[in-house]
Structures are given as structure tokens and as C-alpha cells.
Design an enzyme around this catalytic site. Structure first.
Site, PDB file in Angstrom:
ATOM      1  N   ASP A   1      -3.081   6.176  -4.000  1.00  0.00           N
ATOM      2  CA  ASP A   1      -1.882   5.592  -3.399  1.00  0.00           C
ATOM      3  C   ASP A   1      -1.310   4.514  -4.339  1.00  0.00           C
ATOM      4  O   ASP A   1      -1.912   4.207  -5.372  1.00  0.00           O
ATOM      5  CB  ASP A   1      -2.177   5.056  -1.999  1.00  0.00           C
ATOM      6  CG  ASP A   1      -3.072   3.829  -1.995  1.00  0.00           C
ATOM      7  OD1 ASP A   1      -3.736   3.573  -3.019  1.00  0.00           O
ATOM      8  OD2 ASP A   1      -3.126   3.135  -0.965  1.00  0.00           O
TER       9      ASP A   1
ATOM     10  N   SER B   1       0.829  -1.201   0.000  1.00  0.00           N
ATOM     11  CA  SER B   1       0.000   0.000   0.000  1.00  0.00           C
ATOM     12  C   SER B   1       0.866   1.254   0.000  1.00  0.00           C
ATOM     13  O   SER B   1       1.676   1.447  -0.886  1.00  0.00           O
ATOM     14  CB  SER B   1      -0.964  -0.032   1.191  1.00  0.00           C
ATOM     15  OG  SER B   1      -1.897   1.007   1.104  1.00  0.00           O
TER      16      SER B   1
ATOM     17  N   ASP C   1      -1.095   1.288  -4.637  1.00  0.00           N
ATOM     18  CA  ASP C   1      -1.862   0.132  -5.123  1.00  0.00           C
ATOM     19  C   ASP C   1      -3.289   0.508  -5.524  1.00  0.00           C
ATOM     20  O   ASP C   1      -4.104  -0.367  -5.803  1.00  0.00           O
ATOM     21  CB  ASP C   1      -1.851  -1.007  -4.106  1.00  0.00           C
ATOM     22  CG  ASP C   1      -2.652  -0.697  -2.855  1.00  0.00           C
ATOM     23  OD1 ASP C   1      -2.545   0.439  -2.364  1.00  0.00           O
ATOM     24  OD2 ASP C   1      -3.384  -1.578  -2.363  1.00  0.00           O
TER      25      ASP C   1
ATOM     26  N   ASP D   1      -6.003   1.758  -4.075  1.00  0.00           N
ATOM     27  CA  ASP D   1      -7.243   1.523  -3.331  1.00  0.00           C
ATOM     28  C   ASP D   1      -7.654   2.717  -2.469  1.00  0.00           C
ATOM     29  O   ASP D   1      -8.775   2.755  -1.967  1.00  0.00           O
ATOM     30  CB  ASP D   1      -7.170   0.233  -2.496  1.00  0.00           C
ATOM     31  CG  ASP D   1      -6.083   0.256  -1.436  1.00  0.00           C
ATOM     32  OD1 ASP D   1      -5.315   1.231  -1.359  1.00  0.00           O
ATOM     33  OD2 ASP D   1      -6.006  -0.727  -0.667  1.00  0.00           O
TER      34      ASP D   1
END
Length: 579
Positions: A306, A147, A308, A310
Site C-alpha cells: 500500500d 495509508s 505507505d 506497511d
């Protein structure tokens, strides 16, 4: 007792140890503190997967700890799901160091069990992995990501066949299987060429992207005629060197948001995230370049995802013409209000809004105004995904789900937070309010005037390593053993201990105890008068202890003052425990 020195010797004497890991191990030999931290325990596989610093050691992310996790996952799947080998597993990865390598390692271990793996040929965001599980009908999904953690981290996140993060009970069973693998250095695997030759590794191209984009267009609240019109909305978007760029750009393009400007320097995948201190849209410094670009093109809103893809951050112009980054609670409230005000009233009768226990109560107030029921979940989107799955059986209708940490889900085509959905819907919402002559901040002010000035805050304390873990535990124990009866001048009305599952109602008369109908978690919540509260919990993904605050008063100034008092008081109490 786990013997880190014995574990280190095992790695050091392993003749086939990966060359790059051996080099790093050699440089650490004269640093016993670093060696102990790398080997003093096994990297924790938590309720969703594992995340850690890259490097050699049992407490690090590397090909051997990944193989061990996959080995446990494979055995769990073979024992608990049907038609595993044919249905297979889908794997996606982001722009971090070793992400693609870990994706291939996953396929190599699953291949040794005859389990087919679908792997994206290039980086993709987390929500697309969730979508792909449902699209292919696989028994599980794996997302290689850390993340928004610093560059030295990576992670291994597991999804169930519903496309949601694994539930605590599923995680417990996977952990049990992982622990049966005593030696991470001797996990069975096939070579990449062999897995491909046996057709146990399927490389995915644009097929899933295209299917997702078709579904994304259906989420829009615009009429078909409105969708085809060019939009008078200036947008600056930064993917912060991550995986969401293509889907966000294509998602906005198909709704004819033609005034889109991408921060090109941050559109390049970069595991160092070299243009930001932290690739986290929750932190306002991540918007520095987007703000500069926004001023150049006079954009109405700024979007940031961000690494990734999500989490989404949004900034809008304030009355002074400066860009102001909305909090996760504020953007969530705006999205919720927009969705409910543009939904069929018949649908809302069975509608459910999902939020976490540390998310603003403004969402509940908005949902109440539309007669939509609010359901609280524990912190973490896996619990929201789990509730959506329950709705499939109960007939309840999922309307919207969000958490304060910039995670939103509009449509259940995914079962995890989705910054792509949120970016497109936030743009649509900003376009709507611009047509009404308002900015997003002016629309937010309208919500405050209608429902009250709900303000929230969060402070966190980073305590790294073994000593840090022990300090975090001591802080939680101190507050648990002597629960607060007041915070500053505010009486505590209820104490909710999510580890014991008990809610204690305090007052002048006899103390009452209720059961909290949620899974167990190491978290304490102190509920104060007038929709105010304080929550304390260790982070599940970082070496941090977090303190959340929420207040509501009749004025913005009074809410700010009250919030500051709560924060100062809790900071002092935590400092006193550490000292």
C-alpha cells in the site's frame, strides 16, 4: 457547544490565511453543508494520530490543524520525556498530496520549541520511520500518511520512543495538550530557512535505508550459502504508486531474487493513484496490472504494497494457472508456519505469537502445534507493538505478529507492521515451497487439512459525515442494548463487550461474567460454537462500521456456506436498524 459558523468566520477574517486554503474557502461559501462539515468539529486526534480530508477547516487536514497537533505533541514531549531537544523527533512521509509540506510544518513548529527534527529528504515507508526512531534514539516519530485512504485524504501518525504507535494513555495525554491550544491559526513556528540555519532541521539521506537493509538480511531463514544463490522464483511487484519500491527491490536483490519484475507504471509516486480504484492490496482490483504483467513473464507470485508500505498483499497461481490473491489471514498463517518450521526449537519455548481479536484462529492452531503461546490484542498494530515492548522486560521472545488487514511483522527491528519485511519473507517462503514442488496455495491447503478449514470474511458499511457518525453510533448501541442470543441457527455462547471490558458466558444455567484483560474499545464480539465468531466495530480511521466473521468446519464447502449465512444475517440486522 462548538459553533461552526463562528469558527468559519475566524478563518475567513484571518488576514494571513494560506492562499490556496483561502481560494478553496471562497469556492465553498455558497455551500452551507460543505462549510458545516469542514468546521462543525475539530479533526479528531485518535489513539494513533489524525487522518482526514485535505482542505480548509478545523475538521480537515491542513497546515493549521497539523501545526496544532505538533504544538500539542511538543508540549507533551517536553513534559514527559528526557533530553527532548537533543534527541529530537524523526519525520517521514509518503506520496500523498501535501505530505512533504506537512513534514516541514512539523519541523517548523518543533523548531520554535528548540526541538531538533530529522526529516527524510524524499518519501519513505512507515516501517522505516519506526526503524529510524530506534536507530536515532529520538523521543518520537511522525509519519505523514493516510495509508490506503482515497487521494483526498492525508494523515498525521505519531510514534513513541520505542518506535511503536503511541499507546492509548500516551494519546490521551497528547490530546489533552492539543486541546490546550485554543487557536490553530496562531501556533508559534519558525520559517523553514530559519530552522535549517539554526540546525534544527536535519535532512536524512540513505543512511537509515542502508542500516535497515543490513538488518533485513539477518531476518532470512536461509543459510548464508543459500542466500548467495540466484533464486528460481518469478516475482512481480507493485508498490501501487507508494513509498516501498526501493526498499523492497533492494531487499530482494540482496538475497539474489534476480527474477523480479516491477510494474513500472505503478512504481511512479502518484498522489492520485491514477492506475487503481483504490491503492489497497486488500482489494483485489489493485492487482489488475500486476496480474497482467505476471501472465506476461509467467511469475510464480505477485506482491503489492500500500502507499505507505506497511501492508502487503500476495497472489499465487491456483490449479487452473490463474492468480489468486491470498487473504491477510491466509498469508499470515503461511508466514507463521514457515517461520516456526524454520526456527530453533529452543527459541520457541519462550516464543510468543501475537494477533488481533479479529484475526483468524488458524494462527492459534498453527502456533499450538509448535507449542508456541498465542496472545490476542485489540485491533490495531499499536497493541502488538506495545506487547513486544513488554517482552523486552519479561524475557518472552517475539516470533511473529499479524492482523487480518494485511499487516505483518517478522522482526522487532520495527515496532509496526512492515510490508518490506513481509514481501522479502513471502518471497523466501514461496521459493522454499517451489523447491518442495508446491505453490503457496497448495501449502495453504496442507494447513487446512492439518488444522481445519478456517475461513474468514469482513463486510463494511461507509457512512460519511456527521449523519454517518450518528448512524454508526446507533448501530453499535442497538447491538449493545439488545445483545444477540443467536445468529441465524447458531447459538451465541459468549458476548464480549470491549467497551465495558466484560465477557458474558451464556447458557442454560446461570449467566456468568468475566473481565476482558484488554484496553477499552468500542467493539462487540459474539462467539459461536466450533471456533466461529462475529465481531462488530467502527473503523478508527475511516467513516465505516465493519463486521468480521470467522468459521471453522471439516470442509471448505461447509465453511463457505456457514460464512455466507453469518454475513447475510448480520447484513439484514444492520439494515433493519438503519431503516
Amino acid at each position: 457547544m462548538y459553533n461552526w459558523e463562528k469558527s468559519f468566520q475566524k478563518w475567513q477574517s484571518f488576514q494571513e490565511l494560506d492562499h490556496s486554503l483561502r481560494q478553496k474557502l471562497t469556492t465553498m461559501q455558497d455551500d452551507p453543508t460543505a462549510l458545516e462539515d469542514a468546521f462543525y468539529k475539530e479533526l479528531t486526534f485518535g489513539t494513533g494520530g489524525m487522518r482526514g480530508v485535505l482542505g480548509p477547516g478545523t475538521n480537515r487536514m491542513n497546515i493549521y490543524t497539523v501545526r496544532k497537533a505538533v504544538n500539542g505533541l511538543a508540549n507533551y514531549l517536553l513534559e514527559n520525556t528526557v533530553n527532548v531537544k537533543d534527541r529530537g523527533v524523526v519525520v517521514a512521509y509518503d506520496s500523498r498530496y501535501m505530505s512533504q509540506e506537512f513534514a516541514v510544518e512539523t519541523a517548523k513548529v518543533l523548531g520554535a520549541y528548540g526541538i531538533k527534527t530529522h526529516v527524510f529528504e524524499s518519501l519513505r515507508p512507515t516501517p522505516l520511520l519506526s526503524f529510524a526512531v530506534r536507530y536515532f534514539g529520538t523521543v518520537a516519530g511522525v509519519m505523514i500518511t493516510a495509508s490506503h485512504n482515497p487521494p483526498e485524504y492525508n494523515g498525521f501518525k505519531v510514534y513513541n520512543e520505542d518506535g511503536g504507535q503511541i499507546t492509548p494513555s500516551q494519546a490521551a495525554q497528547i490530546i489533552e495538550e492539543i486541546q490546550k491550544t485554543e487557536d490553530e491559526l496562531s501556533v508559534p513556528f519558525m520559517e523553514k530557512e530559519e530552522v535549517e540555519k539554526e540546525e534544527l532541521l536535519d535532512w536524512i539521506g540513505k543512511e537509515v535505508d542502508n542500516a535497515y537493509l543490513e538488518q533485513l538480511k539477518l531476518i532470512s531463514k536461509l543459510s548464508m550459502e543459500e542466500q548467495e544463490k540466484e533464486k528460481d522464483l518469478g516475482i512481480v511487484f507493485t508498490p501501487l504508486h507508494g513509498a516501498a519500491n526501493d526498499l523492497v527491490v533492494n531487499g530482494l536483490d540482496q538475497l539474489h531474487f534476480n527474477q523480479l519484475h516491477v510494474v513500472e507504471k505503478q512504481a511512479v509516486p502518484d498522489p492520485e493513484f491514477s492506475t487503481v480504484d483504490s491503492p489497497n492490496p486488500e482489494e483485489h482490483q489493485a492487482f489488475t496490472m500486476a496480474i497482467e504483467h505476471g501472465k506476461e513473464v509467467d511469475a510464480d507470485i505477485l506482491l503489492g504494497t500500500d502507499p505507505d508500505g506497511d501492508r502487503l498483499g500476495v497472489a499465487a497461481k491456483n490449479s487452473a494457472g490463474e492468480y489468486q490473491v491470498l487473504t491477510g489471514n491466509q498469508l499470515g498463517a503461511l508466514l507463521l508456519d514457515y517461520l516456526l518450521s524454520h526456527s530453533n526449537q529452543a527459541v520457541l519455548k519462550s516464543g510468543r505469537m501475537l494477533k488481533t481479536v479479529v484475526t483468524s484462529e488458524l494462527g492459534r492452531a498453527i502456533a499450538d502445534a509448535y507449542q508456541v503461546k498465542t496472545i490476542n490484542t485489540l485491533t490495531g498494530f499499536k497493541y502488538i507493538g506495545e506487547k513486544i515492548h513488554e517482552f523486552d522486560a519479561t524475557g518472552e521472545t517475539f516470533i511473529f505478529g499479524y492482523e487480518e488487514s494485511y499487516g505483518y511483522l517478522i522482526s522487532s527491528i520495527c515496532r509496526d507492521k512492515d510490508a518490506v519485511q513481509a514481501a522479502v519473507m513471502a518471497s523466501e517462503m514461496a521459493h522454499y515451497w517451489k523447491q518442495q514442488g508446491k505453490t503457496l496455495l497448495e501449502a495453504l491447503e496442507g494447513l487446512y487439512e492439518q488444522h481445519g478449514y478456517f475461513l474468514e470474511g469482513m463486510s463494511s458499511l461507509t457512512l460519511k459525515g456527521k449523519a454517518g457518525t450518528e448512524k454508526i453510533a446507533s448501530i453499535m448501541e442497538a447491538f449493545r442494548s439488545e445483545p444477540l442470543e443467536s445468529i441465524a441457527t447458531y447459538q451465541v455462547e459468549k458476548v464480549e463487550d470491549y467497551l465495558t471490558g466484560e465477557r458474558k458466558i451464556l447458557g442454560e444455567l446461570e449467566e456468568k461474567t468475566e473481565t476482558i484483560e484488554l484496553p477499552k474499545e468500542n467493539m462487540l464480539k459474539f462467539i459461536l460454537p466450533n471456533d466461529s465468531w462475529v465481531t462488530l466495530r467502527p473503523s478508527g480511521t475511516e467513516p465505516k462500521i465493519k463486521c468480521y466473521y470467522g468459521v471453522c468446519t471439516d470442509s471448505k464447502e461447509e465453511s463457505k456456506r456457514k460464512l455466507a449465512v453469518l454475513k447475510e444475517t448480520m447484513d439484514q440486522k444492520i439494515a433493519a436498524i438503519l431503516n
